[in-house]
Design an enzyme around this catalytic site. Structure first.
Site, short mmCIF file in Angstrom:
data_model
loop_
_atom_site.label_atom_id
_atom_site.label_comp_id
_atom_site.label_asym_id
_atom_site.label_seq_id
_atom_site.Cartn_x
_atom_site.Cartn_y
_atom_site.Cartn_z
CB THR A 238 36.17 39.73 38.11
OG1 THR A 238 35.93 41.14 37.98
CG2 THR A 238 34.87 39.02 37.76
NE ARG B 126 43.64 47.05 45.70
CZ ARG B 126 43.01 46.33 44.79
NH1 ARG B 126 43.47 46.21 43.57
NH2 ARG B 126 41.90 45.71 45.11
CB VAL B 127 48.92 43.63 45.28
CG1 VAL B 127 48.71 42.35 44.46
CG2 VAL B 127 50.25 44.28 44.87
N GLY B 128 45.64 43.58 44.47
CA GLY B 128 44.35 42.93 44.73
C GLY B 128 44.46 41.42 44.66
CG ASP B 129 41.01 39.45 43.24
OD1 ASP B 129 40.98 40.69 43.10
OD2 ASP B 129 40.45 38.67 42.45
CB THR C 28 39.68 41.25 37.00
OG1 THR C 28 39.80 41.90 38.25
CG2 THR C 28 40.86 40.39 36.74
N1 GLY Z 1 39.92 42.20 41.24
C1 GLY Z 1 40.96 43.07 40.91
C2 GLY Z 1 41.48 43.87 42.01
O1 GLY Z 1 40.86 43.97 43.07
O2 GLY Z 1 42.56 44.42 41.85
#
Ligand code: GLY
Length: 274
Positions: free
Chosen positions: A209, A187-190, A160
């Site tokens: 990240t 899909r969505v991350g943090d 990221t």
């Molecule tokens: N850290 C970014 C993601 O997992 O999408």
């Protein structure tokens, strides 16, 4: 103003110069931490070597969906799965200035178009090549392609870009990503999740990240922020980085009263300004 930025855990320190250039260019002439973090992340998005904006990772279906967020103690602007815009962080800033805090999916792309953000293809040849290589590795294993649990096991780096800044006790954070490799649509991350990929509070600003799924489960950014008064910023970042399964990568940047700090489980390109 104190600023620290990163170009994603799993990158190399040889990319520090690119982060430094983005930090200098993006923060130049800015007057508030909010302006600075948005300016720096915008520059990082425009650099195709980083996984955000131009050069975002391509999903297994060939599309690109990007997440971004900005936060100050006053407000949050977060977007998930935006498509075909040049600078997701500017769209997140529009959400920050709107009555909402979080917009997602096709509607955030429509929101961006309504506000004048033109259609833009953020893919690059390098990312097309990486996608072809990933697909080759999956070839002949269609069962795996049909099995979402197996996709989960394959989730790779979530590199990221991010930036935090402080001035006279005012803090801001900004973050942007194209997601991980082996990534399915939706899909969505943090990164756009408040408390996980970023947090700003009275003790400072934090951006993470790494593998988004593990970061969300641990709410790493808010936990790191809340540890700052007791442990100090360096130890808070270290504990945050260590609180992950062994095979997981994580990086954290933070700024508080003691100044900016970074820690990570693998190399993470970074730059700071004091
Ligand atoms: N850290 C970014 C993601 O997992 O999408």
């Amino acid at each position: 103003m104190q600023i620290i930025a990163h170009g994603g855990v799993g990158g190399t320190r040889e990319q520090d110069g690119c982060v430094e250039e983005a930090l200098e260019k993006g923060s130049k002439g800015t007057e508030t931490p909010l302006e600075a973090v948005v300016g720096v992340v915008r520059e990082l998005e425009d650099d195709p070597i980083f996984n955000a904006g131009t050069g975002s990772r391509i999903r297994l279906d060939g599309t690109i969906q990007m997440d971004a967020a900005v936060m100050t103690p006053e407000d949050i602007g977060s977007i998930a799965a935006v498509e075909r815009v040049r600078n997701p962080i500017l769209v997140a800033l529009e959400v920050y200035h709107s009555p909402y805090v979080f917009l997602a999916g096709a509607d955030v792309t429509r929101f961006a178009r309504k506000l004048g953000y033109e259609d833009y293809d953020p893919s690059t040849e390098k990312r097309e090549k990486e996608l072809a290589e990933m697909k080759n590795k999956l070839k002949g294993d269609d069962k795996e392609l049909d099995d979402l649990r197996n996709f989960y096991r394959k989730v790779g780096f979530g590199d990221t870009v991010g930036c935090v800044a402080a001035e006279d006790g005012n803090y801001a954070a900004a973050v942007s990503t194209g997601g991980t490799d082996y990534c399915i649509r939706g899909r969505v991350g943090d990164s756009p999740v408040p408390g996980a990929g970023f947090f700003v509070g009275e003790h400072g600003a934090v951006v993470t990240t790494g593998k988004g799924e593990e970061i969300i489960k641990r709410m790493t950014a808010i936990r790191c922020h809340d540890m700052i008064p007791e442990y100090g910023i360096k130890e808070a970042c270290r504990i945050g980085v260590e609180n992950l399964p062994e095979d997981t990568t994580l990086g954290i940047i933070a700024v508080g009263e003691e100044g900016p700090w970074a820690d990570s489980s693998r190399e993470m390109p970074q730059a700071k300004k004091l």
